[in-house]
Design a protein around this motif. Structure first.
Motif, PDB file in Angstrom:
ATOM      1  N   UNK A   1       0.845  -1.202   0.000  1.00 50.78           N
ATOM      2  CA  UNK A   1       0.000   0.000   0.000  1.00 50.78           C
ATOM      3  C   UNK A   1       0.874   1.244   0.000  1.00 50.78           C
ATOM      4  N   UNK A   2       1.904   1.250   0.872  1.00 51.50           N
ATOM      5  CA  UNK A   2       2.769   2.421   0.972  1.00 51.50           C
ATOM      6  C   UNK A   2       3.588   2.604  -0.312  1.00 51.50           C
ATOM      7  N   UNK A   3       4.019   1.483  -0.898  1.00 57.46           N
ATOM      8  CA  UNK A   3       4.793   1.584  -2.139  1.00 57.46           C
ATOM      9  C   UNK A   3       3.911   2.126  -3.262  1.00 57.46           C
ATOM     10  N   UNK A   4       2.668   1.604  -3.344  1.00 55.53           N
ATOM     11  CA  UNK A   4       1.752   2.085  -4.369  1.00 55.53           C
ATOM     12  C   UNK A   4       1.460   3.563  -4.170  1.00 55.53           C
ATOM     13  N   UNK A   5       1.314   3.949  -2.899  1.00 53.81           N
ATOM     14  CA  UNK A   5       1.062   5.353  -2.580  1.00 53.81           C
ATOM     15  C   UNK A   5       2.167   6.223  -3.179  1.00 53.81           C
ATOM     16  N   UNK A   6       3.417   5.718  -3.119  1.00 60.48           N
ATOM     17  CA  UNK A   6       4.538   6.500  -3.621  1.00 60.48           C
ATOM     18  C   UNK A   6       4.763   6.327  -5.108  1.00 60.48           C
TER      19      UNK A   6
ATOM     20  N   UNK B   1      14.547  15.871  -3.467  1.00 62.70           N
ATOM     21  CA  UNK B   1      15.553  14.922  -2.997  1.00 62.70           C
ATOM     22  C   UNK B   1      15.881  15.179  -1.531  1.00 62.70           C
ATOM     23  N   UNK B   2      15.965  16.436  -1.151  1.00 66.02           N
ATOM     24  CA  UNK B   2      16.326  16.741   0.244  1.00 66.02           C
ATOM     25  C   UNK B   2      15.190  16.342   1.197  1.00 66.02           C
ATOM     26  N   UNK B   3      13.950  16.633   0.818  1.00 61.08           N
ATOM     27  CA  UNK B   3      12.856  16.253   1.733  1.00 61.08           C
ATOM     28  C   UNK B   3      12.769  14.740   1.859  1.00 61.08           C
ATOM     29  N   UNK B   4      12.988  14.032   0.727  1.00 63.47           N
ATOM     30  CA  UNK B   4      12.931  12.576   0.794  1.00 63.47           C
ATOM     31  C   UNK B   4      14.047  12.028   1.668  1.00 63.47           C
ATOM     32  N   UNK B   5      15.244  12.595   1.538  1.00 60.30           N
ATOM     33  CA  UNK B   5      16.372  12.136   2.349  1.00 60.30           C
ATOM     34  C   UNK B   5      16.054  12.298   3.830  1.00 60.30           C
ATOM     35  N   UNK B   6      15.568  13.495   4.173  1.00 55.01           N
ATOM     36  CA  UNK B   6      15.249  13.770   5.581  1.00 55.01           C
ATOM     37  C   UNK B   6      14.218  12.768   6.081  1.00 55.01           C
ATOM     38  N   UNK B   7      13.178  12.548   5.289  1.00 55.11           N
ATOM     39  CA  UNK B   7      12.111  11.644   5.737  1.00 55.11           C
ATOM     40  C   UNK B   7      12.625  10.220   5.877  1.00 55.11           C
ATOM     41  N   UNK B   8      13.468   9.824   4.923  1.00 50.62           N
ATOM     42  CA  UNK B   8      14.000   8.462   4.979  1.00 50.62           C
ATOM     43  C   UNK B   8      14.856   8.264   6.231  1.00 50.62           C
TER      44      UNK B   8
ATOM     45  N   UNK C   1       0.446   9.088  -5.429  1.00 49.73           N
ATOM     46  CA  UNK C   1       1.581   8.989  -6.330  1.00 49.73           C
ATOM     47  C   UNK C   1       2.746   9.842  -5.883  1.00 49.73           C
ATOM     48  N   UNK C   2       2.801  10.123  -4.597  1.00 49.87           N
ATOM     49  CA  UNK C   2       3.888  10.965  -4.114  1.00 49.87           C
ATOM     50  C   UNK C   2       4.659  10.207  -3.037  1.00 49.87           C
ATOM     51  N   UNK C   3       5.963  10.056  -3.264  1.00 52.87           N
ATOM     52  CA  UNK C   3       6.788   9.390  -2.248  1.00 52.87           C
ATOM     53  C   UNK C   3       6.832  10.206  -0.978  1.00 52.87           C
TER      54      UNK C   3
END
Lengths: 442, 336, 234
Positions: free
Chosen positions: A17-22, A261-268, A32-34
């Motif tokens: 579900x989470x992968x599909x969400x992203x 890229x920066x927001x994704x890095x922070x979230x990850x 459709x947003x990671x």
């Protein structure tokens, strides 16, 4: 939990579900947003920690905590007091007075207890109320000027005591300790009585903790909010990443623009941090559950009379488990504030932080730690998504109605309220038709 | 003269508001205590039942206003009240059928029923917000004052004004009538007595041929009526906002426990104990003290034990004290 | 055919049976007493007769009618009344209200029946406005019996009516029970005080491990040396 294909499939489904969400293209169901997907994951992980805390109380011992929000809130105080920089001058302005006020309060209670134990009944009846009232007035006399002085220091930006300026991760265990302290007070009074008394007492302490946070500006600025709580190591700030040429280059090589890229890095990085905490907690709780202690707790839950006959001090065990569970809730509260980077007491809503957590635990499977984690992720996902699904569904339902009709406008505006209704419905349906939840306790 | 002024100030700011609030809490606590006595669980959905009943009453009030119906000087809401009660009774009976009956038949642990009531609370909360929204709503269209502060000053020559709002009078009169009717019902009628018997000793009630489902249904209807009346009076006196009704849950539970869960008389006493404590502890007594002591003795700061934001702490503290020293409540309710 | 006949009752609460082919019968206007050691299934037999226990075998007949499948409430309507051993009054209600609740199913005027109960237990008349929970143990038992009589039963079932009351009160209660039986009401009762109970019994049943060990008139059982030695302490 033994390696069970059904349970693995459930967790895999949740991950999907989470992968599909992203990954999927934007459509009616998925954003459709990671960024959204990771945002749900992060809060979901914290919710999982919270659900573990509630499960320790409910699943292991059958204790109903109706004030989870309070323990989350008091845990959230820790990052402010531990990680924020000190407000220069605030402590010298009112610190002594504040300390004196709290000393007076402790001394009053101590004196009252002493007199209550030692003195004769007639003396007690008069002296104890007098001591309490006198002590309270003294406390107020010391407390008022001290807080006024603190609130006057650098009012616009701070106006509170500030913190110790230590790394924010240290605040997490501190949050757990704060919550444990509050739990001790409530548990001491309400445990050992009827089971619903604990529910009502916790409902009360929850509201009180939240109203203290809202109103005591010297502590955490009340509704003025505390912003800019430092990030935990190793999570950087997005702005620093974006200004790093190295990072921008690497982002470009992956085909990403520097901002996302920066927001994704922070979230990850947050996800990784929370996942570590969650895994450690699951390991600990699983260990505890299969230990002699865990067996005893379940024995008490399933048959209090028999357990009492075997010489187990049930109230004491309940107090222990109540404090442990609340401490985990406090930990989650501290993590939540760290993720948000700000303290907003106005956001502590019991429906969101108490009863929604209950839905997570019940749906997941009370008594089962993995069930609580799955329930937390799933319910949080649905709760978040319902925000966008609701209006769409309403738009679909009302599509046949004439534009501008009052009923259509009302229905469209009410979509948001359907979320609570749905959560209540899910809770009732699971409680009735699948009371053991998605992953039952053996 | 200053002594009279002090009394008037006390009446105006403490006794009258606390009496009205106490009556509202008492009616709410009566509902909780009845449900507890018969169905044996603490109903967390009671606050939202009050909100739902009030919401329907407000909708009917608007409808009546649109039709030009009015019972001025009384608020139209009083005329709408029976409709609110009917709708709420239908809702709770439906809820009982769909939710609680299953656990009753299964003889589930009370805490499972509490949990179910949380689910019901969510749903009712959603329904109420869906029906009427989340705004703050004023729906009192009656005459505002029975005694107006300015006129009171003019008439008596006192410096201190006394205001008696009509909603406060309506609250007290309604509460007295409702409580009288309830006690008459419980003490004099066959059905009322069978409810008390059921609450006292369920097994013996069954042996005596009392039909449990009928008792439960009547209890829900009465609880719905009490909740709607309490909620409407509270809304007339202050204003209607769904979330405020959820927050009333704590003082209402406190009132019911303080009085002794399952004991109707206790619920009324508990309601007033909580209300008076809440108002007195959060009231700034400086004004009253100023009338009673020589001018330069009056302290500069407020003479207030707690700020109004902490009024919930008052009910909580009383609750804790009662739990510590007398867990069955002042009037000895059920302990198990 | 006796007024009440329970034949070959077999059953229990869970998987294990407590009653193993237990049979009881009561004649019209007579007193039948069940005695036996602890755990013999005396109270269980009582509950089985009243339908509070699902039977796996055997049947219960009242006035020749098979009532095995009826619920306790339905048996009340058929003229049976049951006084449990404990929690047998409504403690917060007055004595008079307790009696009224006993007559809950009756739609006719209950004043005459209430007069009879007051005549039987005069102390209850004096205490009729007092809460039953405030009364002494013996008085509470009187309320309990009175409540059961309010249905005007044909069969009154008493589960250890003298448990926890003093010997004087016990004698008094037994006298009252004999009086009740004289009015034509059949009585089935379980008693710990076996000797005194058999003294007033027309029929006695000694139960051991869920089945009848001795069945005879009260007098005969009291005279039986085996019964005396094993159950009556010599």
């Amino acid at each position: 939990m033994t390696l069970n294909y059904r349970n693995i499939a459930l967790f895999a489904g949740m991950a999907l579900l989470l992968v599909l969400e992203g990954a999927s293209a934007k459509n009616a169901i998925f954003s459709g947003s990671w960024d959204t997907s990771l945002g749900i994951l992060n809060v979901g992980l914290i919710s999982a920690v919270l659900a573990l805390g509630v499960n320790i109380q409910w699943g292991y011992a059958g204790l109903f905590n109706a004030g989870v929000v309070g323990f989350v809130a008091i845990g959230g105080l820790a990052p402010v007091l531990v990680a924020m920089p000190a407000n220069p001058g605030a402590f010298s302005a009112g610190g002594i007075g504040l300390a004196a006020a709290f000393a007076a309060a402790v001394a009053t209670v101590w004196l009252a207890i002493l007199v209550n134990r030692r003195a004769s009944l007639q003396v007690r009846l008069i002296a104890v109320p007098l001591i309490l009232i006198g002590g309270f007035l003294l406390y107020r006399a010391l407390f008022g000027p001290a807080t006024t002085a603190i609130e006057a220091v650098n009012t616009a930006a701070a106006g509170n005591l500030g913190g110790l300026g230590l790394p924010v991760v240290l605040a997490w265990p501190v949050g757990a300790v704060f919550a444990a302290g509050a739990a001790w007070v409530v548990g001491k009074t309400a445990l050992g009585l009827r089971s619903d008394y604990l529910a009502i007492a916790t409902l009360g302490i929850g509201e009180i903790i939240v109203s203290v946070l809202r109103n005591e500006e010297w502590l955490a600025r009340g509704v003025l909010n505390v912003n800019g709580i430092p990030r935990p190591w190793p999570v950087p700030r997005e702005i620093d990443l974006q200004s790093s040429a190295d990072f921008v280059a690497r982002a470009a090589s992956l085909g990403l623009d520097p901002v996302s890229a920066s927001t994704l890095t922070v979230k990850l990085l947050y996800s990784a941090l929370f996942l570590i905490v969650l895994l450690v907690l699951i390991w600990l709780t699983q260990k505890a559950l299969s230990s002699p202690w865990g067996r005893m707790m379940r024995a008490i839950r399933d048959n209090e009379t028999a357990a009492a006959a075997m010489g187990k001090n049930i109230t004491r065990r309940h107090l222990q488990v109540f404090i442990l569970g609340s401490a985990v809730c406090g930990l989650a509260g501290a993590m939540m504030i760290t993720l948000d980077g700000q303290m907003t007491p106005g956001s502590y809503n019991p429906l969101r932080y108490t009863f929604l957590i209950w839905v997570m635990v019940i749906v997941g499977g009370s008594g089962n730690n993995f069930g609580s984690v799955l329930g937390a992720m799933l319910i949080w996902y649905l709760y978040t998504k319902a925000e966008s699904w609701g209006p769409q569904l309403m738009a679909f339902v009302t599509s046949g109605m004439a534009d501008g009709s009052a009923i259509k406008a009302h229905l469209l505006a009410s979509a948001e309220q359907m979320r609570l209704l749905t959560m209540g419905l899910i809770l009732l349906l699971v409680l009735r038709f699948s009371p053991r939840g998605l992953i039952p306790e053996k | 003269m200053d002594f009279l002024n002090a009394i008037v100030a006390l009446l105006n700011f403490v006794i009258i508001p606390a009496s009205a609030y106490g009556a509202q809490l008492a009616l709410g606590a009566l509902g909780v205590t009845l449900i507890y006595g018969i169905l044996r669980f603490s109903n967390f959905a009671h606050g939202d039942t009050m909100a739902f009943g009030t919401a329907i009453t407000i909708l009917v009030t608007w409808g009546l206003q649109a039709l030009g119906v009015s019972i001025s000087p009384l608020p139209t809401a009083l005329l709408a009240l029976p409709f609110g009660i009917l709708a709420t009774a239908a809702l709770v009976l439906g809820t009982d059928r769909a939710v609680y009956r299953f656990y009753r038949k299964k003889k589930s642990d009370p805490i499972i029923l509490v949990m179910a009531s949380v689910g019901v609370m969510f749903m009712m909360n959603g329904i109420t917000r869906f029906v009427i929204g989340v705004r703050d709503i004023q729906f009192d269209d009656g005459v505002r004052f029975v005694i107006n502060a300015r006129e009171f000053r003019a008439a008596t020559g006192l410096a201190e004004g006394l205001a008696l709002r009509s909603t406060q009078v309506i609250t007290l009169v309604t509460a007295v009538l409702v409580v009288w009717a309830l006690f008459w019902f419980l003490g004099r009628t066959r059905t009322g007595k069978s409810m008390r018997a059921f609450s006292d000793n369920e097994d013996l009630a069954l042996l005596s041929g009392i039909n449990p489902e009928r008792v439960v249904a009547v209890t829900w209807i009465i609880a719905a009526a009490l909740a709607t009346i309490a909620g409407t009076l509270f809304g007339l006196d202050k204003s209607f906002k769904a979330f405020n009704y959820f927050q009333l849950l704590l003082p209402i539970f406190a009132a019911a426990i303080v009085g002794g869960l399952g004991n109707p008389l206790g619920a009324i006493a508990g309601g007033f104990v909580i209300a008076f404590s809440e108002v007195a502890v959060t009231f700034d007594f400086r004004k009253v003290v100023a009338y009673l002591v020589p001018g330069d003795w009056t302290p500069d700061g407020p003479i207030q034990l707690l700020s109004t934001e902490y009024k919930f702490a008052v009910s909580f503290t009383i609750l804790i004290i009662v739990l510590l020293f007398r867990p069955t409540g002042i009037f000895r309710g059920k302990s198990t | 055919m006796s007024f009440l006949e329970a034949h070959n009752m077999t059953g229990g609460y869970g998987a294990a049976d407590i009653l193993h082919g237990c049979s009881l019968s009561v004649e019209k206007g007579q007193i039948a007493v069940i005695v036996g050691p602890n755990g013999a299934g005396k109270s269980t037999a009582m509950k089985a007769v009243f339908g509070m226990l699902k039977l796996r075998g055997g049947h219960v007949m009242l006035e020749g009618e098979d009532i095995t499948q009826l619920s306790p409430q339905a048996r009340v309507a058929k003229g049976m009344a049951f006084v449990p051993q404990t929690s047998n009054v409504f403690p917060s209600m007055t004595v008079e209200e307790n009696l009224e609740m006993g007559a809950f199913l009756r739609r006719d005027n209950v004043a005459a029946t209430m007069e009879q109960v007051y005549a039987l237990f005069p102390i209850l008349r004096d205490k009729r406005r007092q809460a039953a929970g405030e009364l002494s143990g013996g008085q509470r038992q009187q309320v309990a019996v009175g409540r059961a009589l309010m249905t005007v039963p044909k069969l009154l079932m008493l589960d250890e009516p003298t448990a926890g009351v003093s010997p004087i009160v016990m004698d008094e209660l037994f006298d009252r029970i004999i009086e009740v039986a004289r009015t034509g009401i059949s009585i089935l009762m379980v008693e710990q005080n076996a000797r005194q109970a058999l003294n007033i019994a027309d029929m006695g049943y000694v139960l051991v491990q869920g089945s009848n060990r001795y069945t005879d008139t009260g007098e005969a059982l009291l005279a039986d040396p085996d019964v005396r030695r094993t159950f009556l302490g010599g």
